[in-house]
Each structure stands twice: as C-alpha cells, then as structure tokens.
Design an enzyme around this catalytic site. Structure first.
Site, PDB file in Angstrom:
ATOM      1  N   HIS A 163       0.837  -1.206   0.000  1.00 17.15           N
ATOM      2  CA  HIS A 163       0.000   0.000   0.000  1.00 17.15           C
ATOM      3  C   HIS A 163       0.875   1.261   0.000  1.00 17.15           C
ATOM      4  CE1 HIS A 163      -3.711   2.268   1.266  1.00 17.15           C
ATOM      5  NE2 HIS A 163      -2.799   3.061   1.813  1.00 17.15           N
ATOM      6  N   GLU A 164       1.814   1.336   0.933  1.00 16.57           N
ATOM      7  CA  GLU A 164       2.669   2.528   1.020  1.00 16.57           C
ATOM      8  C   GLU A 164       3.534   2.686  -0.223  1.00 16.57           C
ATOM      9  OE1 GLU A 164       1.955   4.613   3.202  1.00 16.57           O
ATOM     10  OE2 GLU A 164       0.822   3.334   4.580  1.00 16.57           O
ATOM     11  N   HIS A 204       1.765   4.827  -2.672  1.00 19.78           N
ATOM     12  CA  HIS A 204       1.967   6.248  -2.357  1.00 19.78           C
ATOM     13  C   HIS A 204       3.372   6.687  -2.784  1.00 19.78           C
ATOM     14  CE1 HIS A 204      -1.735   6.913  -0.194  1.00 19.78           C
ATOM     15  NE2 HIS A 204      -1.475   6.035   0.749  1.00 19.78           N
ATOM     16  N   GLU A 264      -4.731   8.029  -2.616  1.00 18.57           N
ATOM     17  CA  GLU A 264      -5.246   6.736  -2.154  1.00 18.57           C
ATOM     18  C   GLU A 264      -5.544   5.824  -3.345  1.00 18.57           C
ATOM     19  OE1 GLU A 264      -5.697   4.656   1.423  1.00 18.57           O
ATOM     20  OE2 GLU A 264      -4.927   6.663   1.027  1.00 18.57           O
TER      21      GLU A 264
END
Lengths: 498, 498
Positions: free
Chosen positions: B266-267, B270, B296
């Site tokens: 997930h990170e 980003h 997101e």
C-alpha cells in the site's frame, strides 16, 4: 506583553532560541544525510540545507542585533546572563565579521577544492590539488585579515579563535615547542621496548550485527543515554544531532572490529558531553559545549584515558569475547597490547596517542606559516617530508595521498582547527591527573567496573559548565591550573614506559 | 537583475520554492520523529517543528502575496504556469482563510482531544471523549463557516475541498447513495459463498529480518526506487519524506506477516506516485500529488488491484515461501483466499476491500450531519450502532473503543477526510477498468510478472500529471469520464462473485 528591565538581552535570547530550534532541523537533516539518505536525495537535501542556512544567516545578520548587543551590556544582567551575552556576541561576530562576497568566494573555493580532492587524493595528484588549494589559501588569508581587523587579534589567532576561543598561537607555540623536545625520544624508547612484544591480530570475519550489539553494550557501560540518542552507521563516523537527541555514527568492517569499537567509544565521549550540557539554559549559547579542544578532551577521555585503561579493558574484554567467540588474540593482555601499540605511520586518523601529536604539530606549524605568508602551497611537500622524518622517522617523499592530501581540513579552509585535537588530548590527561589527585583510588574503581567517579567528575566540572566560563577559567576551576602539557607527558610515560 | 514579463508570478514561485525547500526539512524531521527518534528528543523536536511551522506560516501570510496573486492573473502565463498559479492560490487560501486566533483555538482543542483520546480509547471512556470532541466540533463548525464565507462553498464542501479539491458533498451523496443500495446485499452473497471455504492461517513466528527482506524484495518487484527512498519501521505506517527521497514505514509482528506485507505494498503505491511526480516542475505546487483520493487511488491500486490480483500473488507467493519456509498456509491458493476473505468487523483499518466502504460511508454521513448541525456529539453512538447494524450487521452497542473512538481523524478535527479513502478505491478500479479496455491482455501480463504496462499507464496518466489538471479533468483525460463508481462495483463482483 510584560516589560522587563533587560529588553535588549531578552530580544537577543529570543532570537538565539529561534536559531537553536531551527538549528535542530539542520542538525537532523545533516545527520540523516550521512546516515540514511539515498543518493538521489542529495540535491534536494543540499538545497533545503542551503535555504535554511540563508534564512538563519539572515537572522544573525539582522542590523537590529548590533544595537541590542550594545544596549544589553548596560542592562542589569546576572553573571550567567552576562556569560550568555558574551557567547551570543561571539556567535554574532562569527556571522557578521565577514563581508557576504567573501563568504561566497570562500564557499566556492572550498567546495571546488574539496570536491576535486576526493578524486585527486586517490590519484596522488598533488599538482592538481595544489592549484585549488592556492585559491583556498588566498581566501583563508583574506578571511584571517578581516577577522583580525575586527577582533584586534593577529590573523592566525583570529582563525584559532573561531574554534578555540581564547587560545592564542603564542600559547600553542610554547606547548607544542615543549612536546617537540621530548616526543621523538619518547617514541624511540617506546617502540624499542615494544619491539620484543608479540601482539596477535584478531582473526575475522566479525559479524556486523555482533559488532553493533557490542558497541551498544559498551556505550551502555559508558552510560550513554539511549533514551536521548542513537548509534547508526555512516561512512565517516561523527557525533551529530542535538543535546536532547544525540546521533552517533560508526562504521563496520568485516575483517576488523577494534577501530569501530574504539571509534564508538570516542564518539560516546562527545555524545555524553552533549547529553549532559546544562538543561535549564538549553537553547542559549551559554549552554553549548565550550570549544573544540574541550569537546575533544571528552572524546579522548573516553577513548584514551578510559577506553585504553587496563582496568576498563579488563571489564569489556569479556564482552568482546562474548560477541565474537574466544580466540587467543582476544585475551585481555593481548587486547591491551593491541590498544597501546605505538607505531609511527603516515595517517593522522590511524595514529596511536603517542605519535598523534607529531601529526598535529607539523600541520599546525605549516598552516600557521601559510596564513602568515612565510610559506606557500608549493612549499608544503618539502616541509611535510622534513617534519615527518624529524618527528616520526617516516619517509613520505612523493606520497602526497598519504601525506599533505590526507585530511579534509585544508580543502575545506579550516585553518586553525588541527591544534585542537592535541590540546584536547592534553586537557583529557589534565582532567585525569586532577581526578587521581582528588580520588587516589580512581584506578582501582575503574578496574572494579565503577566508572561513576569519572563521570561524576566530568559532569560536574566540564559538562554542566557548558560555556559558562572561558576555557582558561574552566580549566582553573576544574584542575587548579590552565592547560599544562606536563600531565599529558606524565600520562604517556606512565602508560608506555612505567 | 533581469526583468521579466511575469514579475508577480515569479515572486510567487520564488516564495513557494523556498517553502518547498523548508518543507523538505519539516518532512524529514517528522519522518525521523516517527521512525528513529528516542523519547527524550520529543520536546525539542516539537519545538523545532513549531518554530519552522510559524516561520513558513509567516511566509504564506505575507500581505504582499495577495497583490502578487491578483496581478499574476493578468500576466502572460502558459497553461502550465496558470495551473501552478491556481495551486499556489489554493495553498495561499489554506494558510490565509482562517484568523490566527481560530487556528490557535483549533490547535488547542484538537491537541487536547487527541492526547486524552489515547488513554480514553483504551478505557472505553465515551463520556470523557465526548466532552473534548464537542470543543473540536465547535471549532470545526466555525472553521467550516469561515472557509465557506471566503470560498462561496457550503460549509461541509469547504472542508472537503481542503483534501479533495473540486469534490462536493452532493457528488459524494450520489455515489455513496448508490453504493449503499448494493453493498449490504453483496456482502451477504460473498460471505455466504466464502462460508464453505477453508482458509488456513499462517503459523509464526515470522523472523522480522526475513519479513523486512521480503517487503523490500516485493517493493523491488513493484519498482520502488531505493536510490530515492527507504523502508523503515514506525508504530503507525505511513509514506513520508519528499519526492526526491521517499520514506516509507511499516511495522512487524512476530506472529503475523500479511498485514505488514500488504501495508508495505500500500505505502509503495503512495511512494511511487511521489517518486514519479513531474521532475522539471518539482518545488512548485503544480508538481505535487493531485489530492488525497488520487493518492489513495495509487496506494489501493498497488494493494488491492495489483497486490490481491491472483496473477501477482502467484508471482510473489514463492518469495513468501522463500522468506519463511514452506507450510500449507503459504500455498498460493490459500494465500489468495486469505487476501480476499470478506468479514464484517468493527475496525475500519482492518477491513477488507468489500466492507471498507461501509465504514467510510457511515463516518461521512455522521460527520456531515455534525458539521451541518443536524447531529450533535451525543448522537454519535446511536447513529453508529444503527449504521453498523444496517450496513454490516455488526452489533457495536457499548463498545465505543472499537466504535466511534477508533479513529484519530475526529480528535484531530479532520472533518471532510474520510470519504477520500473510498473515493480512492473507486478511482483505482476506474483506472484498471480503463487499462483493461486499452490493453485486453493486462491480466495475462500481470500473471506473467510483467507489471510494466500498469506502471507505464499510471506514470503517464496520473503520476507525471501532478496537479496540472483538476481532478475531474485528470479523470476524463485518463479514463474518458469523471469518477464512476460502477467500475468499483464491477471489480468487486468480478473478483468475489465472478
């Protein structure tokens, strides 16, 4: 708003408190640059650090400060406030003494010289290096004249004063002059005596995680506060961060652990000084470490006075064997011989505590002559070769890489700095001579693993004093006299010829 | 000095470039605070960050900027410059819209509420929490009115606009209203279908060094640039740093590795967005990431669209077994079931992608009512219990800790933020629907371990666009339409009911 009786002093302390807080961000970003930053972050980091340097320089050169400094002197200040005002003025002077165009020329000359030096050193390219160093020296001389005009000191004294306030070339001449009298003879006697010793080299590889754990364990023995600091890895070890959050670095090699361990002990001395500066004044210049030599007196107190102390080593040798397993070279007596091995060599940073002053003295004498116009850059190699032969019996001819090109100080224009290393070693010996006078069982305590007397003395006499006193005042209060190199000589004689 | 035809625009970009560079130091100090800082450093760090926040706030509220903004609009700007001016003005508006005393009251109310919340949550102390939250809500309503007055938006729209520029409550109402129609039924069908599946839980302990190595390995598969970023550990994972040096964090548990691995993926989404923002404009607001929902959409593109894709999982499952050794639970098919397990629960951050929107929708509806004065803090528990039962069939009565006290957003006064999470999930589904339309073999490519088509598409359509366009413009350029939640529904149906 409340009005106070000391409006100008208050205005100054408010400015320096802001500078302290912004300096926190600068320190952390610089530490991170060395310890964490991936390569592609470098340009943006440099721009960010330049931006805040410009911003804080603007705060330090605000014309209003000059009036506040003048008026604050007539305000009703306590002695501690007056000491703080003295340090604020020193800091202000450093930022305001040089014209902006000179600061810019200095930055250009040093960054060009330092950048090229990184490859020139590897290539042993003296001619290329000398060309750049001439520009740095030219700016350095100009800087010295400017600082001299504004301070009333001689040019070289004005350079020293940036790092070691109150210290003068005449004092260093006298001290180093004495050392030169006895040092070569002492080195000969020690190397002759050690020639018959057998010293085993520890056999690696030494697991890096085990090295790191060992370093942290020894830092705990030395009472480094890990709730207010860390140990990390960087290619050039240093002590960074801020007093509230001290960031030490070391580096590890697979084939060797002693340098890293002793380097960590050295940085721990710097770190504990920072961690124990006076808290109630933190944020003001009076709460900062006194000087470069005083800082080095703490790192060398840890590395040389404690770290190489046979009693201390007796206590950490089991930790070393615990980290790497036992082998004959890790026997306590062998480790002791390893740490006190005296061997003249080319490289200052690798030198033992006996030959180290020779490296410093020759640099001091050469750079002083350079600043005072008695020497030119082209004279350096011959001066270097002659001094290395006279002081250490080492032939450096043609080896510029491991000769006058080995240090970053001159490329960076840091004339006036080198002496601090040996002055620090001498102060460290003086502190321990004082402790032994006051606590005759000191060595027995150290051998018994009780370092509290050492740390209590350093905390009370050095750390908690910050910049409350001039260095001479601090030395007299702590030890009854100003810097006296006889203690250093006695320390070496006792350890190496006793 | 050269004169230009755009003096006001140039003055603005010069200011924002300085802010960018100072922001670098803020970002790094904040990252360090979470990833490295020992506890005793916290006060000094807080003071340093407050000092630079005050300083940059002063730069953003310099009265001269207002005139420059007005004049720059009449200068001859390129389209890209005009987009930058729009973003500068947004940034300027955010700093200048609220009176200083309101900003200060907001900071006091939120920091008191957030600080007390840390212990109140553990104690399930709704009454204590509600008392503080009332102050936060009061300030939040005032903030919304101020922003509404100055922007011409409705109060709640004005709050949304801080995080998701251009997004309006009416649009979210429509979108979430649709989702509420089909979501409970879909959850029932999926859980019924999965009831007959057997899913094995991986058996730990899982060595933390092996977990870290696995995370970094998967980050490399996802083409995170380690020359321009790092992975470290913090108690709350986040993506920090700066585009030139992205600092991701994760956390490890000995008994579990899936959360950490998926959190890292997930990170990484980003992080790659930040690493691939348009370089030639870096330092200007137009080069920044578009919005919270867009950000997101990238993290969820990585975590949900790619990370839970059976083809991708087929490629990283061997790396997982390589890290921890083989066991039945690490068979690819079991891992796939584990990652797509749908289970209504109390906690938003632990929710699967199917039930997650329910958590968001209810928060959105409650906070909108709070800001618009239809609800009060005391109404929250009943609204919460009712919505959780209706949307997820979960009984939350009396469990405030795992109910309305579970998130930090409201204590911090971040009204208008929650919707972005689900809007991001919907955008991510829309991007992948577009990719599949343009590249019918996309899934085969992913299964073959070729992620280049995905990354090329995201780079071209999202990352390199920065803030060049409004979010609607960007969505239309990338996918031919503004946000359309049908793609999200289709994604869930295909993955879970296909």
């Amino acid at each position: 708003m409340t009005t106070t009786a000391t409006p100008s002093y208050d205005a100054l302390t408010a400015t320096w408190l802001r500078l302290y807080r912004l300096g926190h961000l600068q320190s952390m970003a610089s530490w991170d640059q060395a310890a964490n930053m991936p390569p592609k972050g470098n340009t943006a980091r440099g721009q960010a650090l330049a931006e805040i340097a410009m911003l804080t320089h603007g705060m330090r050169t605000d014309p209003a400060l000059k009036d506040h400094l003048a008026r604050a002197k007539d305000e009703a200040l306590s002695d501690a406030q007056r000491a703080n005002l003295r340090e604020i003025e020193r800091n202000w002077f450093a930022a305001n003494a040089l014209p902006a165009e000179l600061v810019e020329r200095r930055a250009l000359a040093t960054s060009r010289c330092e950048y090229a030096w990184r490859t020139q050193r590897k290539a042993n390219d003296w001619a290329g290096f000398a060309a750049n160093l001439k520009s740095v020296l030219e700016v350095g001389r100009e800087e010295a004249r400017h600082l001299a005009d504004r301070s009333g000191l001689s040019p070289y004294d004005a350079l020293i004063d940036r790092f070691e306030p109150g210290m003068r070339g005449a004092t260093i001449d006298r001290i180093f002059g004495e050392v030169k009298q006895w040092l070569p003879g002492m080195i000969s006697r020690i190397t002759a005596r050690q020639a018959s010793e057998t010293t085993l080299a520890p056999q690696g590889p030494f697991d890096r995680a085990a090295q790191r754990a060992l370093c942290e364990r020894v830092m705990r023995v030395l009472q480094f506060d890990f709730d207010g600091g860390r140990l990390d890895v960087s290619s050039h070890p240093f002590s960074g961060g801020v007093p509230e959050d001290v960031r030490l670095t070391t580096r590890f090699r697979d084939d060797e652990f002693v340098q890293s361990l002793m380097g960590t002990i050295h940085e721990t001395g710097h770190g504990r000084y920072e961690q124990n500066l006076p808290r109630e004044l933190l944020g003001q210049p009076v709460a900062e470490a006194r000087s470069m030599a005083l800082h080095e007196s703490q790192s060398l107190a840890f590395e040389m006075q404690v770290g190489c102390h046979p009693g201390f080593l007796g206590n950490i040798a089991p930790l070393i064997r615990d980290a790497f397993g036992d082998q004959p070279a890790l026997a306590t007596a062998n480790l002791q011989r390893l740490l006190t091995r005296v061997q003249p060599g080319f490289i200052r940073v690798d030198a033992d505590e006996v030959t180290y002053p020779a490296h410093v003295i020759m640099r001091y004498e050469i750079e002083r002559g350079l600043i005072e116009g008695r020497y030119e850059v082209d004279d350096i190699p011959a001066l270097w070769d002659e001094q290395m032969m006279t002081l250490l019996g080492v032939d450096t001819r043609g080896n510029f890489r491991d000769g006058p090109m080995q240090d970053v100080h001159w490329p960076e224009g840091l004339f006036g700095y080198f002496a601090c290393y040996s002055l620090g070693a001498m102060y460290a010996a003086q502190w321990f001579a004082t402790m032994r006078r006051q606590m005759p069982d000191l060595d027995a305590q150290i051998s018994a693993g009780n370092l509290a007397p050492v740390f209590d003395w350093l905390r009370e006499n050095i750390w908690l004093q910050g910049s409350r006193w001039t260095t001479d005042e601090l030395a007299v209060r702590a030890s009854g006299e100003t810097l006296n190199p006889a203690h250093f000589k006695a320390h070496l004689e006792k350890r190496y010829l006793g």
